[in-house]
Design a protein around this motif. Structure first.
Motif, PDB file in Angstrom:
ATOM      1  N   TYR A 121       0.823  -1.207   0.000  1.00 17.60           N
ATOM      2  CA  TYR A 121       0.000   0.000   0.000  1.00 17.60           C
ATOM      3  C   TYR A 121       0.856   1.256   0.000  1.00 17.60           C
ATOM      4  CZ  TYR A 121      -4.096  -2.857   0.983  1.00 17.60           C
ATOM      5  OH  TYR A 121      -5.099  -3.781   0.910  1.00 17.60           O
ATOM      6  N   CYS A 122       0.486   2.179  -0.875  1.00 19.40           N
ATOM      7  CA  CYS A 122       1.096   3.511  -0.982  1.00 19.40           C
ATOM      8  C   CYS A 122       2.499   3.504  -1.591  1.00 19.40           C
ATOM      9  CB  CYS A 122       1.138   4.217   0.373  1.00 19.40           C
ATOM     10  SG  CYS A 122      -0.461   4.328   1.194  1.00 19.40           S
ATOM     11  N   ARG A 123       3.026   2.353  -2.002  1.00 16.34           N
ATOM     12  CA  ARG A 123       4.396   2.293  -2.505  1.00 16.34           C
ATOM     13  C   ARG A 123       4.623   3.237  -3.678  1.00 16.34           C
ATOM     14  NH1 ARG A 123       6.726  -3.336  -4.650  1.00 16.34           N
ATOM     15  NH2 ARG A 123       4.877  -3.089  -5.930  1.00 16.34           N
ATOM     16  N   ALA A 180       2.909   5.808  -4.693  1.00 10.59           N
ATOM     17  CA  ALA A 180       2.743   7.209  -4.283  1.00 10.59           C
ATOM     18  C   ALA A 180       3.973   7.689  -3.524  1.00 10.59           C
ATOM     19  CB  ALA A 180       1.486   7.362  -3.426  1.00 10.59           C
ATOM     20  N   LEU A 181       4.474   6.868  -2.619  1.00  8.27           N
ATOM     21  CA  LEU A 181       5.686   7.230  -1.876  1.00  8.27           C
ATOM     22  C   LEU A 181       6.872   7.415  -2.817  1.00  8.27           C
ATOM     23  CD1 LEU A 181       5.325   4.853   1.184  1.00  8.27           C
ATOM     24  CD2 LEU A 181       5.315   7.354   1.253  1.00  8.27           C
ATOM     25  N   ASP A 192      -2.909   1.712  -7.181  1.00  6.56           N
ATOM     26  CA  ASP A 192      -1.759   2.471  -7.691  1.00  6.56           C
ATOM     27  C   ASP A 192      -1.247   1.960  -9.030  1.00  6.56           C
ATOM     28  OD1 ASP A 192      -0.399   0.229  -6.786  1.00  6.56           O
ATOM     29  OD2 ASP A 192       0.970   1.338  -5.499  1.00  6.56           O
ATOM     30  N   PHE A 233      -5.265   6.640 -10.076  1.00  7.95           N
ATOM     31  CA  PHE A 233      -4.076   6.914  -9.272  1.00  7.95           C
ATOM     32  C   PHE A 233      -3.193   7.959  -9.951  1.00  7.95           C
ATOM     33  CE2 PHE A 233       0.482   6.068  -8.787  1.00  7.95           C
ATOM     34  CZ  PHE A 233       0.633   6.352  -7.440  1.00  7.95           C
ATOM     35  N   THR A 253      -2.405  11.504  -8.333  1.00  8.01           N
ATOM     36  CA  THR A 253      -1.009  11.844  -8.044  1.00  8.01           C
ATOM     37  C   THR A 253      -0.614  13.124  -8.760  1.00  8.01           C
ATOM     38  OG1 THR A 253      -0.489   9.507  -7.741  1.00  8.01           O
ATOM     39  CG2 THR A 253       1.368  10.990  -8.128  1.00  8.01           C
TER      40      THR A 253
END
Length: 192
Positions: A79-81, A83-84, A112, A117, A121
């Motif tokens: 999760y969120c990889r 985006a990070l 994502d 996404f 983003t």
């Protein structure tokens, strides 16, 4: 080659998808640099070796950055990889870099890896950078098979890429990535 040329930072994992991005952007005439993020994943050392091999093959600059924390894996999803990665990449952009290229594709159930996404983003980046920094996802509408076909058609060095989630020198042949890779290899020309 295209008349347009952009500085592009490729998020390079050493896997097939992101390696295809390097090739794609170079064909477009873009000035490509790459970044590899170590987030405590089990296969980080082996992935980085592949990212280095791809960077050397294409003669592009690669930097390795450690996020300093581990991203948890929930049944195959981090999760969120992505985006990070995109947000962290903003800290490593050169003054003229305008694109962050992400190797996501269709056919996965993960948020994502969707156009929503990418839109979300980009909205976030627009808030910070006023549209100067953009996310690009050239293979967003491709399936994994289409990306593999692209790599074969372009005679890319697929043997330099690495996709096993375990991180051993030789792929485990049991994880999801290895199973996907085995199916792709079986479909490649010259296989019975």
């Amino acid at each position: 080659m295209s008349d347009r040329s952009y500085p592009v930072l490729v998020l390079l994992s050493g896997g097939l998808d992101s390696s295809c991005l390097v090739h794609y952007h170079l064909l477009q005439g873009d000035k490509v640099t790459a970044i590899y993020f170590d987030y405590g994943q089990q296969n980080s050392e082996r992935e980085f070796q592949s990212a280095k091999a791809i960077s050397k093959y294409y003669d592009i600059q690669l930097s390795r950055e450690t996020l300093g924390f581990k991203i948890n894996n929930y049944e195959g999803e981090f999760y969120c990889r992505n985006a990070l990665f995109v947000l962290a990449a903003c800290s490593f952009l050169g003054e003229s870099t305008s694109l962050i290229s992400l190797g996501i594709h269709s056919g996965t159930p993960y948020y994502d890896s969707t156009s929503a996404f990418v839109t979300d983003t980009q909205t976030l980046l627009n808030g910070y950078f006023g549209g100067v920094i953009r996310v690009t996802t050239p293979f967003l509408d491709y399936t994994k098979v289409q990306i593999f076909d692209y790599a074969l058609q372009e005679k890319m060095p697929v043997q330099l890429t690495y996709s096993c989630e375990i991180g051993e020198q030789e792929p485990c042949n049991l994880c999801r990535s290895c199973i996907d890779r085995r199916m792709l290899n079986e479909k490649s020309p010259g296989k019975d």
